[in-house]
Design a protein around this motif. Structure first.
Motif, PDB file in Angstrom:
ATOM      1  N   ILE A  39      21.334  59.167 -12.772  1.00  0.00           N
ATOM      2  CA  ILE A  39      21.512  60.001 -13.968  1.00  0.00           C
ATOM      3  C   ILE A  39      22.991  60.163 -14.295  1.00  0.00           C
ATOM      4  O   ILE A  39      23.391  60.161 -15.460  1.00  0.00           O
ATOM      5  N   GLN A  40      23.853  60.267 -13.280  1.00  0.00           N
ATOM      6  CA  GLN A  40      25.286  60.462 -13.532  1.00  0.00           C
ATOM      7  C   GLN A  40      25.947  59.186 -14.043  1.00  0.00           C
ATOM      8  O   GLN A  40      26.765  59.233 -14.956  1.00  0.00           O
ATOM      9  N   GLN A  43      24.366  55.741 -17.535  1.00  0.00           N
ATOM     10  CA  GLN A  43      24.692  55.633 -18.957  1.00  0.00           C
ATOM     11  C   GLN A  43      26.035  54.942 -19.168  1.00  0.00           C
ATOM     12  O   GLN A  43      26.217  54.217 -20.131  1.00  0.00           O
ATOM     13  N   GLU A  44      26.994  55.139 -18.275  1.00  0.00           N
ATOM     14  CA  GLU A  44      28.316  54.542 -18.464  1.00  0.00           C
ATOM     15  C   GLU A  44      28.391  53.135 -17.882  1.00  0.00           C
ATOM     16  O   GLU A  44      29.047  52.259 -18.443  1.00  0.00           O
ATOM     17  N   GLN A  45      27.699  52.893 -16.768  1.00  0.00           N
ATOM     18  CA  GLN A  45      27.809  51.563 -16.148  1.00  0.00           C
ATOM     19  C   GLN A  45      27.083  50.504 -16.968  1.00  0.00           C
ATOM     20  O   GLN A  45      27.597  49.409 -17.173  1.00  0.00           O
ATOM     21  N   ILE A  46      25.864  50.807 -17.423  1.00  0.00           N
ATOM     22  CA  ILE A  46      25.053  49.801 -18.101  1.00  0.00           C
ATOM     23  C   ILE A  46      25.104  49.994 -19.610  1.00  0.00           C
ATOM     24  O   ILE A  46      24.646  49.134 -20.354  1.00  0.00           O
ATOM     25  N   ALA A  47      25.656  51.126 -20.105  1.00  0.00           N
ATOM     26  CA  ALA A  47      25.739  51.403 -21.544  1.00  0.00           C
ATOM     27  C   ALA A  47      24.363  51.454 -22.179  1.00  0.00           C
ATOM     28  O   ALA A  47      24.121  50.843 -23.211  1.00  0.00           O
ATOM     29  N   THR A  48      23.422  52.160 -21.552  1.00  0.00           N
ATOM     30  CA  THR A  48      22.067  52.281 -22.073  1.00  0.00           C
ATOM     31  C   THR A  48      21.700  53.753 -22.148  1.00  0.00           C
ATOM     32  O   THR A  48      22.020  54.509 -21.231  1.00  0.00           O
ATOM     33  N   ASN A  49      21.014  54.138 -23.219  1.00  0.00           N
ATOM     34  CA  ASN A  49      20.572  55.532 -23.305  1.00  0.00           C
ATOM     35  C   ASN A  49      19.284  55.774 -22.545  1.00  0.00           C
ATOM     36  O   ASN A  49      19.016  56.891 -22.127  1.00  0.00           O
ATOM     37  N   ASN A  50      18.454  54.737 -22.386  1.00  0.00           N
ATOM     38  CA  ASN A  50      17.168  54.887 -21.716  1.00  0.00           C
ATOM     39  C   ASN A  50      17.349  54.590 -20.226  1.00  0.00           C
ATOM     40  O   ASN A  50      17.467  53.438 -19.813  1.00  0.00           O
ATOM     41  N   VAL A  52      15.284  54.875 -17.799  1.00  0.00           N
ATOM     42  CA  VAL A  52      14.158  54.185 -17.165  1.00  0.00           C
ATOM     43  C   VAL A  52      14.331  52.672 -17.271  1.00  0.00           C
ATOM     44  O   VAL A  52      14.161  51.929 -16.294  1.00  0.00           O
ATOM     45  N   THR A  53      14.728  52.193 -18.469  1.00  0.00           N
ATOM     46  CA  THR A  53      14.967  50.758 -18.635  1.00  0.00           C
ATOM     47  C   THR A  53      16.130  50.298 -17.770  1.00  0.00           C
ATOM     48  O   THR A  53      16.105  49.195 -17.212  1.00  0.00           O
ATOM     49  N   THR A  54      17.157  51.149 -17.650  1.00  0.00           N
ATOM     50  CA  THR A  54      18.285  50.804 -16.789  1.00  0.00           C
ATOM     51  C   THR A  54      17.838  50.553 -15.359  1.00  0.00           C
ATOM     52  O   THR A  54      18.233  49.568 -14.724  1.00  0.00           O
ATOM     53  N   ASP A  58      17.799  46.691 -14.431  1.00  0.00           N
ATOM     54  CA  ASP A  58      19.106  46.367 -13.874  1.00  0.00           C
ATOM     55  C   ASP A  58      19.238  46.742 -12.403  1.00  0.00           C
ATOM     56  O   ASP A  58      19.458  45.881 -11.555  1.00  0.00           O
TER      57      ASP A  58
ATOM     58  N   HIS C  31      15.821  49.521 -24.952  1.00  0.00           N
ATOM     59  CA  HIS C  31      16.918  50.191 -24.259  1.00  0.00           C
ATOM     60  C   HIS C  31      17.311  51.506 -24.916  1.00  0.00           C
ATOM     61  O   HIS C  31      18.258  52.135 -24.475  1.00  0.00           O
ATOM     62  N   ALA C 100      27.451  43.976 -20.312  1.00  0.00           N
ATOM     63  CA  ALA C 100      27.580  45.388 -20.667  1.00  0.00           C
ATOM     64  C   ALA C 100      29.046  45.790 -20.709  1.00  0.00           C
ATOM     65  O   ALA C 100      29.844  45.389 -19.858  1.00  0.00           O
ATOM     66  N   ASN C 101      29.403  46.586 -21.717  1.00  0.00           N
ATOM     67  CA  ASN C 101      30.772  47.101 -21.904  1.00  0.00           C
ATOM     68  C   ASN C 101      31.800  45.995 -22.068  1.00  0.00           C
ATOM     69  O   ASN C 101      32.981  46.209 -21.821  1.00  0.00           O
ATOM     70  N   VAL C 110      28.793  53.292 -24.308  1.00  0.00           N
ATOM     71  CA  VAL C 110      28.102  54.516 -24.703  1.00  0.00           C
ATOM     72  C   VAL C 110      28.768  55.685 -23.990  1.00  0.00           C
ATOM     73  O   VAL C 110      29.057  55.588 -22.802  1.00  0.00           O
ATOM     74  N   TYR C 112      29.021  59.444 -22.203  1.00  0.00           N
ATOM     75  CA  TYR C 112      28.091  60.193 -21.352  1.00  0.00           C
ATOM     76  C   TYR C 112      27.544  61.394 -22.107  1.00  0.00           C
ATOM     77  O   TYR C 112      28.269  62.041 -22.836  1.00  0.00           O
ATOM     78  N   ALA C 122      24.109  47.771 -24.155  1.00  0.00           N
ATOM     79  CA  ALA C 122      23.257  47.511 -22.989  1.00  0.00           C
ATOM     80  C   ALA C 122      23.318  46.104 -22.433  1.00  0.00           C
ATOM     81  O   ALA C 122      22.486  45.756 -21.615  1.00  0.00           O
ATOM     82  N   LEU C 125      20.189  43.615 -21.168  1.00  0.00           N
ATOM     83  CA  LEU C 125      18.892  44.275 -21.103  1.00  0.00           C
ATOM     84  C   LEU C 125      18.007  43.959 -22.310  1.00  0.00           C
ATOM     85  O   LEU C 125      16.810  43.711 -22.127  1.00  0.00           O
TER      86      LEU C 125
END
Lengths: 94, 84, 156
Positions: A39-40, A43-50, A52-54, A58, C31, C100-101, C110, C112, C122, C125
């Motif tokens: 959760i932390q 979002q920043e490592q994979i750049a995904t909002n979802n 669950v998909t991350t 990934d 995603h 990604a990025n 994206v 935080y 993404a 993905l």
């Protein structure tokens, strides 16, 4: 007689399953470091909002690869099962 | 409160549709009742905040399983015999 | 030569494009919104199953070809593995998300916290979602088509 016996077995089974459910804890899962990490940082490592998909595609990509392979193998099994054999040679359809 | 009411309605519908599967003599109606059962399970997943599982349950459980049952009924006969 | 009534066939024709478009929406926004490749592929296969159930086998084989569906399924799995192997050429580990990025294709970053989201994010993905979606669509449609073909051949 047999009908009453089956009803009794069903009732005992239902009571047993309900007894198990009362022991479960819904709504307050145990604390785990892994969830917090996803959760932390997800979002920043994979750049995904979802998230669950991350996790599914990934962080746990090998699981998804295995799932795709299982589906592929299942379809091949169905195709082999429903193929019609005529005199040693397989039927060329379409 | 409204969430509790939705839970009770969906769970009661689950029990009723599961009983209807055994009640119908018309096998096509029984297959559709089993599809409705899967649809209610997917609704329950959505209420429990698992939309991913709800979409796959609605696709596979309510759609493809019902299609397979209908194809199987097409291969045999539609009405169950009254004796057994 | 068994098929359903005209009401069912007309309704299946009407529903088919909408179900397919909704399935592709679930795949492409995998995603950002709930869902993903597997769920979207299952929804598209449900639309195909609707048409398969409504029409007879002879009419179906002119719309959906088994060979095309087989190629589609294999292509999906090969794309999925190829997306994993693509990073290994550049020196990254297997299944590393190197897009990604990066600023290129699907490469926006994206912030935080809660935000509306952007389609162009993404890394690979979305590519994996499309690959799995194509594979599940072809595979599940092929299962139902084979069940129907076994039935029709038994009668003839």
């Amino acid at each position: 007689m047999r009908r009453y016996l089956s009803v009794a077995v069903m009732l005992i089974l239902a009571a047993f399953l309900m007894f198990i459910v009362t022991g479960l804890t819904f709504g307050n899962p145990q604390y785990a470091d892994m969830d917090d990490y996803f959760i932390q940082n997800g979002q920043e490592q994979i750049a995904t909002n979802n998230i669950v998909t991350t996790i599914v595609f990934d962080y746990r990509g090998f699981d998804t690869l295995g799932e795709s392979t299982v589906l592929f193998t299942a379809v091949i099994g169905v195709a082999m099962l429903f193929r019609k054999f005529t005199g040693g040679e397989y039927d060329e359809d379409e | 409160m409204i969430e509790m009411l939705a839970h009770i309605l969906v769970l009661a519908g689950l029990v009723i549709s599961a009983l209807l599967v055994f009640y119908f003599r018309d096998l096509m109606a029984a297959a559709l009742a089993s599809g409705f059962f899967s649809f209610l399970i997917s609704l329950e997943f959505y209420i429990l905040q698992a939309p991913d599982v709800a979409i796959s349950q609605a696709g596979i459980g309510a759609g493809l399983t019902t299609a397979i049952f209908i194809i199987a009924i097409r291969g045999t006969q539609r009405y169950e015999e009254a004796g057994k | 030569m068994m098929r359903m009534s005209k009401i069912v066939r007309t309704c299946a024709d009407l529903m088919y494009p909408f179900v397919v478009i909704f399935g592709w929406y679930v795949i492409m926004h995998g995603h950002l919104t709930p869902g993903g490749g597997f769920q979207g592929g299952a929804v598209v296969a449900t639309g195909a199953a609707l048409v398969i159930v409504a029409y007879s086998y002879q009419e179906i084989t002119s719309m959906l070809k088994k060979a095309v569906l087989m190629v589609q399924e294999s292509t999906g799995l090969l794309l999925f593995i190829g997306a994993g192997l693509g990073g290994m050429v550049l020196g990254f580990p297997f299944f590393f998300n190197w897009l990604a990025n990066s600023g290129s294709l699907f490469g926006m970053s994206v912030p935080y916290g809660p935000n509306p989201g952007e389609l162009n994010t993404a890394g690979f993905l979305p590519l994996m979602n499309i690959a799995v979606g194509i594979e599940v669509w072809g595979g599940l449609t092929l299962v139902i088509l084979y069940l129907l073909s076994g039935l029709e051949k038994g009668e003839a």
